[in-house]
Write a protein that holds these residues in place. Structure first.
Motif, PDB file in Angstrom:
ATOM      1  N   ALA A   1      24.883  25.438  15.253  1.00 17.59           N
ATOM      2  CA  ALA A   1      24.225  25.968  14.052  1.00 17.59           C
ATOM      3  C   ALA A   1      22.776  26.356  14.358  1.00 17.59           C
ATOM      4  CB  ALA A   1      24.278  24.949  12.918  1.00 17.59           C
ATOM      5  N   ARG A   2      22.092  25.532  15.161  1.00 16.28           N
ATOM      6  CA  ARG A   2      20.711  25.867  15.539  1.00 16.28           C
ATOM      7  C   ARG A   2      20.677  27.151  16.372  1.00 16.28           C
ATOM      8  NH1 ARG A   2      20.468  20.271  16.382  1.00 16.28           N
ATOM      9  NH2 ARG A   2      20.573  20.514  18.643  1.00 16.28           N
ATOM     10  N   ARG A   3      21.629  27.297  17.283  1.00 12.05           N
ATOM     11  CA  ARG A   3      21.693  28.505  18.111  1.00 12.05           C
ATOM     12  C   ARG A   3      21.999  29.730  17.255  1.00 12.05           C
ATOM     13  NH1 ARG A   3      20.545  27.141  23.605  1.00 12.05           N
ATOM     14  NH2 ARG A   3      20.498  29.398  23.753  1.00 12.05           N
ATOM     15  N   ARG A   4      22.906  29.585  16.280  1.00 10.43           N
ATOM     16  CA  ARG A   4      23.220  30.704  15.385  1.00 10.43           C
ATOM     17  C   ARG A   4      21.997  31.088  14.551  1.00 10.43           C
ATOM     18  NH1 ARG A   4      28.287  27.967  15.098  1.00 10.43           N
ATOM     19  NH2 ARG A   4      27.630  26.896  13.210  1.00 10.43           N
ATOM     20  N   ALA A   5      21.213  30.102  14.130  1.00 11.97           N
ATOM     21  CA  ALA A   5      19.992  30.368  13.371  1.00 11.97           C
ATOM     22  C   ALA A   5      18.985  31.164  14.207  1.00 11.97           C
ATOM     23  CB  ALA A   5      19.367  29.062  12.886  1.00 11.97           C
ATOM     24  N   GLU A   6      19.078  31.022  15.535  1.00  9.27           N
ATOM     25  CA  GLU A   6      18.212  31.763  16.453  1.00  9.27           C
ATOM     26  C   GLU A   6      18.810  33.125  16.817  1.00  9.27           C
ATOM     27  OE1 GLU A   6      17.714  29.106  19.748  1.00  9.27           O
ATOM     28  OE2 GLU A   6      16.540  27.676  18.572  1.00  9.27           O
ATOM     29  N   GLY A   7      19.977  33.452  16.245  1.00  9.11           N
ATOM     30  CA  GLY A   7      20.578  34.760  16.475  1.00  9.11           C
ATOM     31  C   GLY A   7      21.650  34.815  17.552  1.00  9.11           C
ATOM     32  N   GLU A   8      22.017  33.678  18.128  1.00  9.48           N
ATOM     33  CA  GLU A   8      23.073  33.664  19.141  1.00  9.48           C
ATOM     34  C   GLU A   8      24.413  33.375  18.476  1.00  9.48           C
ATOM     35  OE1 GLU A   8      22.728  32.330  23.515  1.00  9.48           O
ATOM     36  OE2 GLU A   8      21.303  31.149  22.364  1.00  9.48           O
ATOM     37  N   PRO A   9      25.477  34.077  18.852  1.00  7.74           N
ATOM     38  CA  PRO A   9      26.787  33.881  18.230  1.00  7.74           C
ATOM     39  C   PRO A   9      27.517  32.658  18.813  1.00  7.74           C
ATOM     40  CG  PRO A   9      26.940  35.604  19.872  1.00  7.74           C
ATOM     41  CD  PRO A   9      25.489  35.187  19.810  1.00  7.74           C
ATOM     42  N   ALA A  10      26.951  31.485  18.657  1.00  6.68           N
ATOM     43  CA  ALA A  10      27.501  30.257  19.237  1.00  6.68           C
ATOM     44  C   ALA A  10      28.713  29.759  18.449  1.00  6.68           C
ATOM     45  CB  ALA A  10      26.435  29.171  19.275  1.00  6.68           C
ATOM     46  N   THR A  11      29.703  29.276  19.196  1.00  4.89           N
ATOM     47  CA  THR A  11      30.934  28.748  18.630  1.00  4.89           C
ATOM     48  C   THR A  11      31.250  27.425  19.320  1.00  4.89           C
ATOM     49  OG1 THR A  11      31.753  30.998  18.369  1.00  4.89           O
ATOM     50  CG2 THR A  11      33.378  29.254  18.233  1.00  4.89           C
ATOM     51  N   VAL A  12      31.894  26.519  18.611  1.00  8.01           N
ATOM     52  CA  VAL A  12      32.314  25.245  19.198  1.00  8.01           C
ATOM     53  C   VAL A  12      33.805  25.316  19.491  1.00  8.01           C
ATOM     54  CG1 VAL A  12      32.521  22.756  18.846  1.00  8.01           C
ATOM     55  CG2 VAL A  12      30.538  23.978  17.936  1.00  8.01           C
ATOM     56  N   VAL A  13      34.169  24.926  20.713  1.00 11.49           N
ATOM     57  CA  VAL A  13      35.574  24.852  21.107  1.00 11.49           C
ATOM     58  C   VAL A  13      35.831  23.482  21.727  1.00 11.49           C
ATOM     59  CG1 VAL A  13      35.845  27.342  21.450  1.00 11.49           C
ATOM     60  CG2 VAL A  13      35.162  25.898  23.363  1.00 11.49           C
ATOM     61  N   MET A  14      37.085  23.064  21.715  1.00 10.79           N
ATOM     62  CA  MET A  14      37.464  21.774  22.303  1.00 10.79           C
ATOM     63  C   MET A  14      38.050  22.010  23.688  1.00 10.79           C
ATOM     64  SD  MET A  14      37.702  18.537  21.810  1.00 10.79           S
ATOM     65  CE  MET A  14      38.494  17.125  22.508  1.00 10.79           C
ATOM     66  N   ASP A  15      37.532  21.285  24.669  1.00 10.21           N
ATOM     67  CA  ASP A  15      38.100  21.283  26.015  1.00 10.21           C
ATOM     68  C   ASP A  15      38.958  20.030  26.132  1.00 10.21           C
ATOM     69  OD1 ASP A  15      38.749  21.430  28.678  1.00 10.21           O
ATOM     70  OD2 ASP A  15      36.712  21.104  29.406  1.00 10.21           O
ATOM     71  N   LEU A  16      40.259  20.185  25.988  1.00 10.04           N
ATOM     72  CA  LEU A  16      41.160  19.030  25.987  1.00 10.04           C
ATOM     73  C   LEU A  16      41.174  18.311  27.332  1.00 10.04           C
ATOM     74  CD1 LEU A  16      44.143  20.533  23.980  1.00 10.04           C
ATOM     75  CD2 LEU A  16      42.381  18.951  23.173  1.00 10.04           C
ATOM     76  N   GLU A  17      41.027  19.064  28.429  1.00  7.86           N
ATOM     77  CA  GLU A  17      41.052  18.452  29.756  1.00  7.86           C
ATOM     78  C   GLU A  17      39.928  17.442  29.953  1.00  7.86           C
ATOM     79  OE1 GLU A  17      41.214  20.581  33.661  1.00  7.86           O
ATOM     80  OE2 GLU A  17      42.801  21.668  32.596  1.00  7.86           O
ATOM     81  N   SER A  18      38.727  17.792  29.487  1.00 13.72           N
ATOM     82  CA  SER A  18      37.577  16.891  29.680  1.00 13.72           C
ATOM     83  C   SER A  18      37.269  16.070  28.428  1.00 13.72           C
ATOM     84  CB  SER A  18      36.341  17.699  30.082  1.00 13.72           C
ATOM     85  OG  SER A  18      35.920  18.528  29.016  1.00 13.72           O
ATOM     86  N   ASP A  19      38.046  16.258  27.347  1.00 12.98           N
ATOM     87  CA  ASP A  19      37.835  15.550  26.079  1.00 12.98           C
ATOM     88  C   ASP A  19      36.397  15.726  25.610  1.00 12.98           C
ATOM     89  OD1 ASP A  19      38.707  14.057  23.891  1.00 12.98           O
ATOM     90  OD2 ASP A  19      38.026  12.170  24.774  1.00 12.98           O
ATOM     91  N   ALA A  20      35.982  16.999  25.547  1.00 17.75           N
ATOM     92  CA  ALA A  20      34.619  17.320  25.138  1.00 17.75           C
ATOM     93  C   ALA A  20      34.618  18.569  24.264  1.00 17.75           C
ATOM     94  CB  ALA A  20      33.740  17.547  26.360  1.00 17.75           C
TER      95      ALA A  20
END
Length: 58
Positions: free
Chosen positions: A29-48
């Protein structure tokens, strides 16, 4: 920072955050507020959760 398929990883967050805590979403959300199209994804392999932006490379 590493590159995933079609996306650049900005930050990694462990999936085991305390209940009610969403550090990956807050960071994105902070990155999007700065104008970057940031998205959150789940990496199941690393559980992150990964905060990613589209890669500049085509």
């Amino acid at each position: 920072m590493s590159t995933a398929i079609g996306a650049k990883v900005l930050e990694r967050f462990p999936a085991g955050s305390p209940r009610g805590s969403w550090p990956a979403e807050e960071y994105a959300a902070r990155r999007r507020a700065e104008g970057e199209p940031a998205t959150v994804v789940m990496d199941l392999e690393s559980d992150a959760f990964l905060v990613v932006v589209p890669s500049d490379e085509d």
